[in-house]
Design a protein around this motif. Structure first.
Motif, PDB file in Angstrom:
ATOM      1  N   THR A   1       0.749  -1.136  -0.086  1.00 54.43           N
ATOM      2  CA  THR A   1       0.008  -0.002   0.124  1.00 54.43           C
ATOM      3  C   THR A   1       0.760   1.163  -0.046  1.00 54.43           C
ATOM      4  OG1 THR A   1      -0.037   0.019   2.298  1.00 54.43           O
ATOM      5  CG2 THR A   1      -2.052  -1.127   1.260  1.00 54.43           C
ATOM      6  N   THR A   2       2.298   1.240   0.328  1.00 56.64           N
ATOM      7  CA  THR A   2       3.038   2.375   0.328  1.00 56.64           C
ATOM      8  C   THR A   2       4.149   2.251  -0.709  1.00 56.64           C
ATOM      9  OG1 THR A   2       4.462   1.558   2.161  1.00 56.64           O
ATOM     10  CG2 THR A   2       2.517   2.795   3.045  1.00 56.64           C
ATOM     11  N   LYS A   3       4.763   3.482  -0.854  1.00 52.51           N
ATOM     12  CA  LYS A   3       5.932   3.416  -1.626  1.00 52.51           C
ATOM     13  C   LYS A   3       7.131   2.936  -1.039  1.00 52.51           C
ATOM     14  CE  LYS A   3       9.205   6.584  -3.983  1.00 52.51           C
ATOM     15  NZ  LYS A   3       9.476   8.070  -4.266  1.00 52.51           N
ATOM     16  N   GLU A   4       7.091   2.921   0.193  1.00 51.38           N
ATOM     17  CA  GLU A   4       8.442   2.203   1.260  1.00 51.38           C
ATOM     18  C   GLU A   4       8.121   0.782   1.178  1.00 51.38           C
ATOM     19  OE1 GLU A   4       6.237   4.785   2.126  1.00 51.38           O
ATOM     20  OE2 GLU A   4       7.629   6.486   2.104  1.00 51.38           O
ATOM     21  N   GLN A   5       6.867   0.322   1.178  1.00 47.59           N
ATOM     22  CA  GLN A   5       6.985  -1.290   1.150  1.00 47.59           C
ATOM     23  C   GLN A   5       7.250  -1.703  -0.325  1.00 47.59           C
ATOM     24  OE1 GLN A   5       2.589  -1.331   1.905  1.00 47.59           O
ATOM     25  NE2 GLN A   5       2.816  -2.356   4.140  1.00 47.59           N
ATOM     26  N   LEU A   6       6.938  -1.014  -1.259  1.00 47.76           N
ATOM     27  CA  LEU A   6       7.166  -1.208  -2.541  1.00 47.76           C
ATOM     28  C   LEU A   6       8.817  -1.245  -2.902  1.00 47.76           C
ATOM     29  CD1 LEU A   6       6.301  -2.112  -5.558  1.00 47.76           C
ATOM     30  CD2 LEU A   6       6.192   0.558  -5.996  1.00 47.76           C
TER      31      LEU A   6
ATOM     32  N   GLU B   1      15.169   5.154  -4.820  1.00 55.79           N
ATOM     33  CA  GLU B   1      15.975   4.210  -3.787  1.00 55.79           C
ATOM     34  C   GLU B   1      16.483   3.022  -4.591  1.00 55.79           C
ATOM     35  OE1 GLU B   1      13.182   5.778  -3.831  1.00 55.79           O
ATOM     36  OE2 GLU B   1      12.919   7.043  -2.109  1.00 55.79           O
ATOM     37  N   VAL B   2      15.445   2.312  -5.402  1.00 52.11           N
ATOM     38  CA  VAL B   2      15.873   1.115  -6.004  1.00 52.11           C
ATOM     39  C   VAL B   2      17.243   1.101  -6.894  1.00 52.11           C
ATOM     40  CG1 VAL B   2      14.911  -1.006  -7.503  1.00 52.11           C
ATOM     41  CG2 VAL B   2      13.454   0.145  -5.839  1.00 52.11           C
TER      42      VAL B   2
END
Length: 439
Positions: A229-234, A275-276
């Motif tokens: 659900t979040t960009k951080e989780q992704l 970040e990736v």
């Protein structure tokens, strides 16, 4: 246009070898002038041969030393956009027609027809399974029919095309097929778990093509939990997948590792996943590229990272010894415009005066114009005619520090920054600069 076709370069008789060829027609004829064939290897492209395209027709005579595998037929620049990948099996003669609007038509070559037919049919069947899940369909009969079709297609093509180059791809493309009904969450978990079951990542022919890098890309960016659900989780989940892929890549040649990680880096870039990008570069790609003496790629990525949208701009200084100015310390503004130009550039001399006039009334905008110059004689004269700009000079022109830091390859080059001096746009022309700033 990227299409896989079969290439035949060799006819073997009882005691002699004849030089194979590939011929065909390009359309519209006026848009094609030449074609170059490269052998695709795990460590990159290797030149094979080339030919002129006359009135749309070409005939490539391949060297008798050319080996079976994947060949890239380049017909325009940039070469990484305008090409056709081909299977060369040294058994068939290939003729084809290629139209920019309608695509590829193979005139002969069974192996290519097998390959194209397989991927066309299996893609439709796989899409039907995903559509079944997405639609919420609960028909057991329809589900069983889709699974049966997938199994039948995969098995039939594997059995009928053994001992061919196409078979390598068909077998490697076998994906997870449920034995009985599974809900979407279970299916996706199993699909991820079995993603690499049939991929022979050490096959040099597969390594030379885009097939394996595409498979790694689909795993890293698509094999993800459905409850993110979040960009951080992704970011966390994608980086986990990168780590898994890296473990598998350890056994492959360095050239292929670089290609695979760079492809992942580019996918992350295209999706704004900074970040990736940094995770891939810092933990894997940079080390392998340096070990492989590929400093050019390292510099390319470092420049792209410095200049990506959302990054704070590197600093620029100007002024005299007694009165120095700096981009990062200058007073606040809503937007900043960076212009890299040269007083000996005809395009600059045409665009900048007009741009100076058009943005004069735009409020809360500060402009820093950096002259890439061999000396300051002409720069002083021209810059004096643009009093609304803050002027910096970079002696050494293309070899100057600013040209390197900002990756300048042509003048004029424009960057627009926000109030925090972060990159928000890289306009291609003065007109685009005005349009972005006014809107």
């Amino acid at each position: 246009m990227k299409v896989l076709i079969s290439f035949c370069l060799f006819i073997i008789s009882l005691s002699t070898q004849a030089q194979g060829s590939i011929s065909g027609n390009f359309s519209p004829a006026k848009d094609f002038k030449w074609v170059i064939a490269y052998e695709l290897t795990p460590n990159g492209e290797r030149y094979s041969t080339d030919a002129a395209v006359k009135d749309g027709f070409f005939n490539l005579k391949m060297p008798t030393t050319a080996q079976p595998g994947i060949y890239r037929l380049v017909y325009a620049v940039p070469q990484d956009e305008f090409y056709i990948d081909v299977i060369y099996n040294k058994k068939e003669t290939v003729k084809f027609n290629f139209d920019l609007q309608h695509g590829l038509t193979i005139i002969n070559s069974l192996e290519n027809k097998w390959y194209n037919e397989y991927f066309s049919k299996i893609t439709v069947a796989q899409d039907r399974l995903l559509e079944y899940y997405e639609s919420g369909n609960e028909s057991q009969k329809k589900y069983n029919a889709i699974i049966s079709d997938l199994n039948s297609l995969q098995t039939t093509f594997e059995e009928n095309n053994a001992n061919t180059i196409a078979h390598k791809f068909i077998k490697a493309n076998r994906s997870y097929i449920p034995k009985e009904f599974e809900n979407l969450e279970t299916f996706l978990k199993n699909k991820k778990q079995h993603h690499f079951d049939h991929l022979n990542i050490n096959d040099p022919i597969l390594q030379g093509s885009n097939f394996l890098t595409d498979k790694f890309g689909s795993y890293v960016f698509s094999a993800l939990p459905i409850d993110i659900t979040t960009k951080e989780q992704l970011t966390t989940e994608v980086n986990k997948n990168v780590k898994t892929a890296a473990e598998l890549l350890k056994t492959t040649p360095s050239g292929f590792q670089i290609k695979a990680f760079y492809q992942l880096w580019k996918i992350a870039e295209a999706n704004g996943m900074a970040e990736v990008q940094d995770y891939i570069f810092k933990n894997y790609l940079k080390k392998i590229a340096i070990a492989d003496s590929n400093q050019k790629l390292v510099e390319e990525i470092e420049i792209a990272s410095r200049l990506r949208i959302g990054a704070v701009s590197p600093d620029i200084t100007w002024g005299t010894k007694d009165k120095k100015h700096s981009l990062l310390t200058m007073e606040k503004a809503e937007h900043y415009l960076l212009i890299f130009w040269s007083s000996t550039c005809s395009h600059c001399l045409k665009e900048l005066p007009q741009l100076h006039k058009e943005i004069n009334d735009i409020k809360d905008l500060k402009v820093i114009a950096v002259g890439l110059e061999d000396d300051d004689t002409n720069w002083k004269k021209v810059s004096a005619t643009l009093p609304g700009f803050n002027h910096a000079i970079a002696l050494g022109k293309w070899e100057s520090e600013y040209a390197h830091i900002f990756g300048i390859q042509s003048t004029p080059t424009y960057f627009i920054l926000d109030h925090e001096k972060r990159f928000i746009a890289k306009p291609d022309s003065d007109k685009e600069v005005v349009e972005i700033l006014e809107n």
